[in-house]
Motif scaffolding. Structure first.
Motif, short mmCIF file in Angstrom:
data_model
loop_
_atom_site.label_atom_id
_atom_site.label_comp_id
_atom_site.label_asym_id
_atom_site.label_seq_id
_atom_site.Cartn_x
_atom_site.Cartn_y
_atom_site.Cartn_z
N HIS A 100 -5.86 10.50 -0.19
CA HIS A 100 -6.17 9.25 0.49
C HIS A 100 -6.50 9.52 1.95
O HIS A 100 -5.91 8.95 2.87
N SER B 267 -14.13 1.36 2.94
CA SER B 267 -13.23 0.61 2.06
C SER B 267 -12.66 1.53 0.97
O SER B 267 -12.18 2.61 1.30
N TRP B 268 -12.74 1.18 -0.31
CA TRP B 268 -12.20 2.05 -1.36
C TRP B 268 -13.27 2.97 -1.94
O TRP B 268 -13.13 3.48 -3.03
N ASP C 280 -13.57 -2.60 -3.35
CA ASP C 280 -12.31 -2.98 -2.72
C ASP C 280 -11.16 -2.40 -3.56
O ASP C 280 -11.39 -1.66 -4.52
N ARG C 281 -9.94 -2.75 -3.21
CA ARG C 281 -8.79 -2.10 -3.85
C ARG C 281 -8.68 -2.46 -5.34
O ARG C 281 -7.95 -1.80 -6.08
N ASN D 268 0.85 -1.19 0.00
CA ASN D 268 0.00 0.00 0.00
C ASN D 268 0.89 1.24 0.00
O ASN D 268 1.15 1.84 1.04
#
Lengths: 187, 187
Positions: free
Chosen positions: B168, B142-143, B16-17, A75
């Motif tokens: 972020h 989450s994302w 999710d990522r 990450n």
């Protein structure tokens, strides 16, 4: 922020709920949230202030995981954020380190949920920043910075309040709002 | 905020990522931080959105502890904050409940770290608020919110970015900053 703002999260000396001066333990999510906010707003260094050896070891392990360890590889955004963390024993050490970095003593700014004698508003502060005066923001964990830290600071930022009388923001939320207000005032 | 802003923390559907649509688990500190920020800024209801029975049970236990339980007795500020929490199965249920409460369908506002086709800035949004149009802010864990939620919303708030390209922020920090910017724009 011109790269001239640093921030310190203070775990000692802080107040407990009965206004006694204590040391608070480190909260993992404080490091994540505040380092991410610091990176977003171009903060120079994020000092984590604690004199306790076991707490310092915990901070080192968390930071290593997210910079040189598995978390950092996985990450990169967290790695960028955690790269700002500097572990120091005391507020005095944070001031010394930032003075060395900036080449002059920064304006030391306490934060408090209560109005203090040396209160300053964010607009006046932005004016100082525009004169290229570096700035070190102190945030207290637990029930806030001990009075000796507030008194020794150059100024205290006005309390974050909205329309009502409720001002019990988390330190993570307060850090984000203060950085955003400062950034908006400087833009 | 005139008591006409509500907020929903969405755990499903989120990304999710790898941009897959998933359900995220509930994070204890999200409930603490966001309910405290919501209370500070006069938010009407804080919807916690999850369709998963075990996660709903967890939310109930946390909320009960901090309202009717020991935590609430011991810490009235947390009790006040957690009293805003409403547990719902879906974003549609949050919209329905807030429509019932406000007496009209609120403007549904998604948030995203990416610019979307229906992006709106906070100044324009404050203008709608000044016309007494109620507002429901959706925050993704989450994302971030799944594309279907973003598409179905009336608008998406512009991404929170400062000088650089790093955006972020934690959902806890983003919630605090959005409420503060909205409050400042309305003041």
């Amino acid at each position: 922020m011109n790269g001239s703002v640093s921030l310190a999260l203070v775990h000692f000396p802080v107040l407990d709920r009965r206004d006694a001066v204590v040391g608070a333990s480190v909260t993992n999510l404080d490091l994540h949230d505040i380092s991410r906010s610091a990176r977003t707003y171009g903060v120079q260094s994020f000092y984590v202030v604690t004199p306790f050896a076991d707490q310092q070891q915990l901070v080192r392990e968390i930071v290593e995981h997210w910079t040189t360890g598995h978390g950092g590889n996985n990450n990169p955004d967290r790695c960028e954020a955690f790269s700002l963390v500097r572990l120091v024993d005391s507020v005095a050490d944070a001031i010394d380190d930032s003075t060395r970095f900036f080449g002059e003593r920064p304006l030391v700014l306490a934060t408090s949920a209560r109005r203090q004698e040396n209160t300053i508003d964010v607009g006046t502060l932005a004016g100082e920043q525009k004169k290229n005066r570096p700035l070190l923001l102190l945030l207290g964990t637990s029930w806030g910075l001990a009075p000796e830290i507030v008194r020794q600071s150059d100024h205290t930022l006005e309390p974050l309040m909205a329309s009502g009388s409720y001002n019990h923001l988390s330190v993570r939320a307060a850090a984000a709002i203060i950085l955003d207000r400062l950034w908006v005032a400087l833009s």
